[in-house]
Design a protein around this motif. Structure first.
Motif, PDB file in Angstrom:
ATOM      1  N   ASP A 101       0.852  -1.167  -0.130  1.00  0.00           N
ATOM      2  CA  ASP A 101      -0.107  -0.030  -0.183  1.00  0.00           C
ATOM      3  C   ASP A 101       0.871   1.201   0.071  1.00  0.00           C
ATOM      4  O   ASP A 101       0.522   2.106  -0.835  1.00  0.00           O
ATOM      5  CB  ASP A 101      -0.873   0.016   1.246  1.00  0.00           C
ATOM      6  CG  ASP A 101      -1.908  -1.166   1.199  1.00  0.00           C
ATOM      7  OD1 ASP A 101      -2.127  -1.710   0.138  1.00  0.00           O
ATOM      8  OD2 ASP A 101      -2.485  -1.471   2.249  1.00  0.00           O
ATOM      9  N   GLU A 102       1.966   1.216   0.741  1.00  0.00           N
ATOM     10  CA  GLU A 102       2.882   2.407   0.728  1.00  0.00           C
ATOM     11  C   GLU A 102       3.572   2.653  -0.330  1.00  0.00           C
ATOM     12  O   GLU A 102       3.651   3.558  -1.097  1.00  0.00           O
ATOM     13  CB  GLU A 102       3.821   2.252   1.950  1.00  0.00           C
ATOM     14  CG  GLU A 102       5.033   3.493   2.027  1.00  0.00           C
ATOM     15  CD  GLU A 102       5.798   3.071   3.135  1.00  0.00           C
ATOM     16  OE1 GLU A 102       6.917   3.921   3.081  1.00  0.00           O
ATOM     17  OE2 GLU A 102       5.662   2.288   4.133  1.00  0.00           O
ATOM     18  N   ILE A 103       3.943   1.594  -1.034  1.00  0.00           N
ATOM     19  CA  ILE A 103       4.766   1.622  -2.224  1.00  0.00           C
ATOM     20  C   ILE A 103       3.795   2.234  -3.288  1.00  0.00           C
ATOM     21  O   ILE A 103       4.060   3.107  -4.201  1.00  0.00           O
ATOM     22  CB  ILE A 103       5.264   0.194  -2.655  1.00  0.00           C
ATOM     23  CG1 ILE A 103       6.534  -0.209  -1.688  1.00  0.00           C
ATOM     24  CG2 ILE A 103       5.884   0.414  -4.288  1.00  0.00           C
ATOM     25  CD1 ILE A 103       6.868  -1.466  -1.819  1.00  0.00           C
ATOM     26  N   THR A 104       2.612   1.523  -3.512  1.00  0.00           N
ATOM     27  CA  THR A 104       1.457   2.212  -4.402  1.00  0.00           C
ATOM     28  C   THR A 104       1.380   3.781  -4.201  1.00  0.00           C
ATOM     29  O   THR A 104       1.051   4.326  -5.180  1.00  0.00           O
ATOM     30  CB  THR A 104       0.303   1.434  -4.045  1.00  0.00           C
ATOM     31  OG1 THR A 104       0.446  -0.129  -4.226  1.00  0.00           O
ATOM     32  CG2 THR A 104      -0.724   1.849  -5.112  1.00  0.00           C
ATOM     33  N   ALA A 105       1.311   4.153  -2.878  1.00  0.00           N
ATOM     34  CA  ALA A 105       0.693   5.514  -2.848  1.00  0.00           C
ATOM     35  C   ALA A 105       2.084   6.423  -3.112  1.00  0.00           C
ATOM     36  O   ALA A 105       1.951   7.343  -3.792  1.00  0.00           O
ATOM     37  CB  ALA A 105       0.681   5.763  -1.394  1.00  0.00           C
ATOM     38  N   ARG A 106       3.487   6.081  -2.877  1.00  0.00           N
ATOM     39  CA  ARG A 106       4.326   6.922  -3.064  1.00  0.00           C
ATOM     40  C   ARG A 106       5.178   6.782  -4.410  1.00  0.00           C
ATOM     41  O   ARG A 106       5.984   7.447  -4.628  1.00  0.00           O
ATOM     42  CB  ARG A 106       5.445   6.995  -2.074  1.00  0.00           C
ATOM     43  CG  ARG A 106       6.029   5.626  -1.603  1.00  0.00           C
ATOM     44  CD  ARG A 106       7.010   5.457  -0.636  1.00  0.00           C
ATOM     45  NE  ARG A 106       7.604   4.502   0.040  1.00  0.00           N
ATOM     46  CZ  ARG A 106       8.536   3.932  -0.636  1.00  0.00           C
ATOM     47  NH1 ARG A 106       9.185   4.176  -1.539  1.00  0.00           N
ATOM     48  NH2 ARG A 106       8.838   2.620   0.028  1.00  0.00           N
ATOM     49  N   GLY A 107       5.014   5.434  -5.035  1.00  0.00           N
ATOM     50  CA  GLY A 107       5.924   5.107  -5.948  1.00  0.00           C
ATOM     51  C   GLY A 107       7.278   4.816  -5.794  1.00  0.00           C
ATOM     52  O   GLY A 107       7.627   5.029  -4.554  1.00  0.00           O
TER      53      GLY A 107
END
Length: 221
Positions: free
Chosen positions: A13-19
């Motif tokens: 989820d964090e990776i998806t949000a910040r790229g």
């Protein structure tokens, strides 16, 4: 079989949000396997997912676009799989299928087994001195013992004849290499396990010449 897609995936989820662009981010799954992700913020599809050994791309939509050329061009030493344009929800399903995300997301370096995965069967056609150097250098760089091949002879064309394998200690003594290590290199066994179990008893070894790496010869012609 339908996988539970409700598994908590805070790292994803964090990776998806910040790229991650222009680099990648890594996630350890509950079973210890690893994957890398490259994607732009809030994208529904990841540009690339790299599955380390131990993870297999599911035979399902979203994982069909695999890129073996990337492995070739980058000299991938792990033997994993590059998958392109993978939907985030497909990644989430894969994570759920492996028990979710691991609680420990620190020290995400690949294990020795992952780093050396592609060496299984490396000697299956009979190694030459270059093969010996390549394989044994990688094993030593991964934290393994300093393995050597003692050939029957060396001449202007290189090393040849019969060969035997040993582990050389820092004090210059030699030790047996346990059979399951050579069986793995020949493609006949799984990864040999902890490096501490790779070597055996001390043995006397005599040689006349060395290439200053992993090849020795009993005589020089």
């Amino acid at each position: 079989m339908h996988q539970d897609t409700q598994t908590s995936t805070p790292q994803l989820d964090e990776i998806t949000a910040r790229g991650t662009a222009p680099t990648s981010a890594r996630i350890r799954l509950a079973d210890g396997t690893l994957l890398d992700i490259e994607m732009w913020p809030n994208a529904a599809v990841a540009d690339m997912v790299y599955l380390f050994p131990g993870l297999t791309a599911p035979d399902s939509p979203g994982w069909q676009n695999q890129d073996p050329w990337e492995d070739y061009l980058t000299g991938d030493e792990h033997g994993g799989t590059h998958c392109l344009e993978v939907p985030v929800e497909a990644i989430r399903e894969l994570i759920a299928a492996h028990g979710g995300e691991h609680q420990d997301q620190t020290d995400l370096e690949p294990t020795a087994e992952m780093r050396l995965h592609s060496l299984r069967g490396f000697f299956s056609t009979g190694p030459n001195d270059h093969d010996v150097h390549t394989a044994f250098a990688r094993i030593h760089e991964a934290g393994g013992p300093y393995l050597v091949c003692v050939w029957e002879y060396a001449d202007d064309h290189g090393f040849g004849g019969t060969r035997a394998f040993y582990a050389e200690a820092e004090n210059g003594t030699f030790h047996e290499v346990r059979p399951h290590v050579l069986q793995w290199l020949n493609g006949q066994a799984a990864f040999p396990g902890p490096f501490a179990n790779w070597t055996g008893a001390h043995v006397p070894v005599a040689f006349e010449v060395s290439d200053d790496t992993h090849n020795y010869a009993r005589t020089e012609r």
